[in-house]
Write an enzyme that holds these catalytic residues in place. Structure first.
Site, short mmCIF file in Angstrom:
data_model
loop_
_atom_site.label_atom_id
_atom_site.label_comp_id
_atom_site.label_asym_id
_atom_site.label_seq_id
_atom_site.Cartn_x
_atom_site.Cartn_y
_atom_site.Cartn_z
N ASN A 55 0.79 -1.23 0.17
CA ASN A 55 0.02 -0.10 -0.03
C ASN A 55 1.05 1.07 -0.06
O ASN A 55 2.06 1.22 0.37
CB ASN A 55 -0.91 0.11 1.30
CG ASN A 55 -2.11 -0.61 1.27
OD1 ASN A 55 -2.56 -1.08 0.02
ND2 ASN A 55 -2.63 -1.21 2.32
N ARG A 56 0.41 2.14 -0.42
CA ARG A 56 1.11 3.47 -0.30
C ARG A 56 1.11 4.17 1.20
O ARG A 56 -0.05 4.37 1.65
CB ARG A 56 0.42 4.86 -1.27
CG ARG A 56 0.52 4.48 -2.77
CD ARG A 56 0.12 5.73 -3.37
NE ARG A 56 -0.03 5.29 -4.73
CZ ARG A 56 0.73 5.28 -5.84
NH1 ARG A 56 1.98 5.52 -5.42
NH2 ARG A 56 0.82 5.03 -7.12
#
Ligand code: C5P
Length: 217
Positions: A30-31
């Protein structure tokens, strides 16, 4: 509030993304910069708490006085969190945990062949929901995050119920990601408060003061 408003308390924080292996060189992630979670750990330690920070892969320095446990996957993060629950007064789940992982990681690097590989995903454990489901008498005060791109308050309030958390911090993913600043909603069963825009350190202090006000003796 005194400056050491968390003195004698044990605080557990998750931060950063998780990394789910596809093969030895590729991951699903995920960012997440990890900044807001690290600021919460830093400010909790400043406020006198004994802080354990369970961190997914991120390039941030460990805040002073914080015990850091590095993990890669959601399953590793879950095991570290569950192992540290006893004696913990406050759990703040800031990590951007991958909702899925590849069903199996290839032992060797996947090679380019005729067809692109199909990667089957399976669901990861929901760490916040697992802690929320514990008996409220014997689990820590539990705060989750809701990073959303759309309707913030409705989603945050729904997350409060579904995950049985004590508070949900809603923030706009598009504004907060990678930034030094954040704008949040603090959602509990008593109501909703707005805070910010402010530095992630100020946001951390706001959340911790609210939480400290709800901790039993
Ligand atoms: O459902 P969603 O991922 O949007 O929920 C976000 C909140 O749930 C965050 O507090 C995050 O740390 C936590 N979470 C978790 N385990 C997961 C997914 C999310 O603890 N597998």
């Amino acid at each position: 509030f005194s400056e050491k408003f968390l003195r004698g308390r044990r605080v557990l924080v998750t931060a950063g993304p998780t990394a789910e292996p596809i093969d030895p060189v590729r991951i699903l992630t995920n960012r997440s910069s990890g900044r807001q979670g690290f600021e919460i750990a830093r400010e909790a330690a400043r406020a006198g708490a004994a802080v354990t920070l369970v961190a997914g892969p991120c390039a941030l320095e460990t805040p002073a006085g914080v015990t850091r446990i590095d993990v890669e996957t959601a399953q590793e993060m879950r095991d570290a969190v569950i192992g540290h629950l006893p004696g913990t007064a406050l759990f703040v789940s800031v990590a951007a945990v991958s909702d899925w992982r590849p069903a199996s990681a290839a032992a060797e690097k996947l090679r380019k062949t005729d067809a692109a590989p199909e990667i089957r995903l399976v669901e990861n454990p929901d760490i916040l929901a697992e802690v929320g489901a514990l008996n409220p008498e014997c689990r820590p005060y539990t705060i989750g995050f809701a990073a959303e791109t759309g309707e913030l308050e409705k989603r945050a309030r729904r997350k409060l119920e579904v995950k049985k958390a004590d508070a949900i911090v809603g923030n706009r993913f598009d504004l907060a990601a990678g930034s030094e600043r954040n704008t949040i909603l603090y959602v509990t069963r008593e109501g909703t408060e707005n805070f910010g825009p402010a530095g992630k350190d100020e946001v951390a202090r706001f959340i911790l003061r609210r939480a400290a006000g709800s901790l039993g003796r």
